[in-house]
Design a protein around this motif. Sequence first.
Motif, short mmCIF file in Angstrom:
data_model
loop_
_atom_site.label_atom_id
_atom_site.label_comp_id
_atom_site.label_asym_id
_atom_site.label_seq_id
_atom_site.Cartn_x
_atom_site.Cartn_y
_atom_site.Cartn_z
N THR A 87 -2.99 5.69 7.10
CA THR A 87 -2.88 5.85 5.60
C THR A 87 -1.43 5.17 5.08
O THR A 87 -1.33 4.60 3.90
CB THR A 87 -2.95 7.38 5.30
OG1 THR A 87 -4.10 7.93 6.00
CG2 THR A 87 -2.99 7.59 3.71
N GLN A 88 -0.36 5.65 5.83
CA GLN A 88 0.94 5.10 5.57
C GLN A 88 1.01 3.38 5.58
O GLN A 88 1.43 2.74 4.69
CB GLN A 88 1.91 5.76 6.47
CG GLN A 88 2.48 6.90 6.35
CD GLN A 88 3.58 7.35 7.33
OE1 GLN A 88 4.11 6.77 8.14
NE2 GLN A 88 4.06 8.60 6.75
N ALA A 141 -0.84 2.20 2.36
CA ALA A 141 -0.18 2.35 1.50
C ALA A 141 0.96 1.42 1.17
O ALA A 141 1.11 0.85 0.31
CB ALA A 141 0.42 4.08 1.55
N GLU A 142 1.21 0.73 2.51
CA GLU A 142 2.19 -0.26 2.29
C GLU A 142 1.70 -1.30 1.83
O GLU A 142 2.15 -2.34 1.13
CB GLU A 142 2.82 -0.42 3.63
CG GLU A 142 3.96 0.52 3.67
CD GLU A 142 4.56 0.84 5.25
OE1 GLU A 142 4.27 -0.36 6.21
OE2 GLU A 142 5.00 1.57 5.72
N ARG A 185 -1.13 -0.07 -1.81
CA ARG A 185 -1.01 1.03 -2.87
C ARG A 185 -1.89 1.07 -4.10
O ARG A 185 -2.42 2.10 -4.36
CB ARG A 185 0.44 1.04 -3.18
CG ARG A 185 0.81 2.37 -4.11
CD ARG A 185 0.84 3.70 -3.23
NE ARG A 185 -0.49 4.46 -3.66
CZ ARG A 185 -0.72 5.46 -3.27
NH1 ARG A 185 -0.08 6.22 -2.57
NH2 ARG A 185 -1.85 6.18 -3.75
N ASP A 186 -2.08 0.07 -4.72
CA ASP A 186 -2.77 0.25 -6.10
C ASP A 186 -4.31 0.63 -5.95
O ASP A 186 -4.90 1.18 -6.74
CB ASP A 186 -2.84 -0.99 -6.83
CG ASP A 186 -1.20 -1.23 -7.69
OD1 ASP A 186 -0.50 -0.20 -7.46
OD2 ASP A 186 -1.10 -2.13 -8.25
N LEU A 238 -5.18 2.01 -3.25
CA LEU A 238 -5.57 3.37 -2.18
C LEU A 238 -5.79 4.74 -3.12
O LEU A 238 -4.95 4.98 -4.04
CB LEU A 238 -4.35 3.20 -1.32
CG LEU A 238 -4.44 4.37 -0.22
CD1 LEU A 238 -5.47 4.00 0.81
CD2 LEU A 238 -3.17 4.47 0.56
N SER A 270 -5.94 8.54 -1.65
CA SER A 270 -5.77 9.43 -0.39
C SER A 270 -6.04 10.80 -0.35
O SER A 270 -5.63 11.43 -1.60
CB SER A 270 -4.63 9.17 0.57
OG SER A 270 -3.43 9.73 -0.27
N GLU A 308 2.20 13.58 1.56
CA GLU A 308 2.06 12.27 1.57
C GLU A 308 0.66 11.72 0.80
O GLU A 308 0.45 10.54 0.45
CB GLU A 308 2.23 11.37 2.89
CG GLU A 308 3.76 11.69 3.58
CD GLU A 308 3.68 11.64 5.29
OE1 GLU A 308 2.88 10.83 5.39
OE2 GLU A 308 4.24 11.98 5.69
N TYR A 309 0.00 12.63 0.75
CA TYR A 309 -1.48 12.24 -0.08
C TYR A 309 -1.67 12.54 -1.55
O TYR A 309 -0.74 13.21 -1.89
CB TYR A 309 -2.60 13.03 0.87
CG TYR A 309 -2.93 12.58 2.26
CD1 TYR A 309 -3.91 11.73 2.43
CD2 TYR A 309 -1.81 12.58 3.23
CE1 TYR A 309 -3.96 11.29 3.90
CE2 TYR A 309 -1.78 12.01 4.65
CZ TYR A 309 -3.14 11.26 4.52
OH TYR A 309 -3.24 10.68 5.91
N ASP A 310 -2.52 11.95 -1.92
CA ASP A 310 -2.90 11.92 -3.49
C ASP A 310 -3.46 13.22 -3.77
O ASP A 310 -3.12 13.94 -4.86
CB ASP A 310 -3.56 10.82 -4.03
CG ASP A 310 -2.99 9.41 -3.95
OD1 ASP A 310 -1.67 9.34 -3.93
OD2 ASP A 310 -3.77 8.51 -3.45
#
Length: 225
Positions: free
Chosen positions: A122-123, A126-127, A130-131, A133, A135, A177-179
């Motif tokens: 996931t990290q 995200a890198e 990001r737009d 993703l 999570s 770290e998740y939405d």
Amino acid sequence: MTAPIPSTALSPAMPVRRRGLMFVLSSPSGAGKTTISRRLLAHDTAITLSVSVTTRPMRRGEVDSVDYHFIDQARFAAMVADHALLEHATVFGRSYGTPRGPVEAELAAGRDVLFDIDWQGTQQLAESARDDLVSVFILPPSSTELERRLHTRAQDSDEEIQRRMAKAAGEMSHWAEYDYVVVNQDVEHSVAAVYAILQAERLRRRRLIGLSEFVKGLQRGPGTP
Ligand code: 5GP
């Protein structure tokens, strides 16, 4: 959530189109993520599962190319070298990764992709994206319940279950770290919650393409080109 609900995926006839989104579900083993993702896929045909590659042995009941593409370490290393994986990680001493080609094809066609991957993957997504993703982290309702579910599943050896319990605490530390975070007390509620997140995220303004032209047309009124 028994009857299918119409998807908010936009139809081809709509003047407003949408970029596909990358929908990640992560959790420690046994929190119920696989059940939730299967239910989501059965319920909504506008999202497809990204089938990962892994070097771990196949479990009873698993099907090659459906649950995973089961490959050896040499093939995995070749895919990494060819940049054929969108992300990859070592989990429980085994290699896992997301093949790039199918994901890019789905997204380009405006379709959504579901990822059952861990926090390391996931990290990395995200890198790079990001737009696109979204999570979601699934938590078990208690540690007792987590252990019970791992035993009930009984697909792994006792030694493997103990390893997974020990790992769960570390994995759960990544929740922030998740939405979104869903505590999986009741699978019906959790599926409904995850589906609500997906539907709302599909409607995010920044994912819609052609919206300003569409609104200008509405403002011009009927009969004007
Ligand atoms: P399992 O062996 O139980 O199927 O999966 C173990 C863990 O690996 C799970 O947390 C799962 O989400 C994660 N996983 C599965 N496929 C991938 C992948 O392609 N990339 C990453 N980073 N993790 C994965």
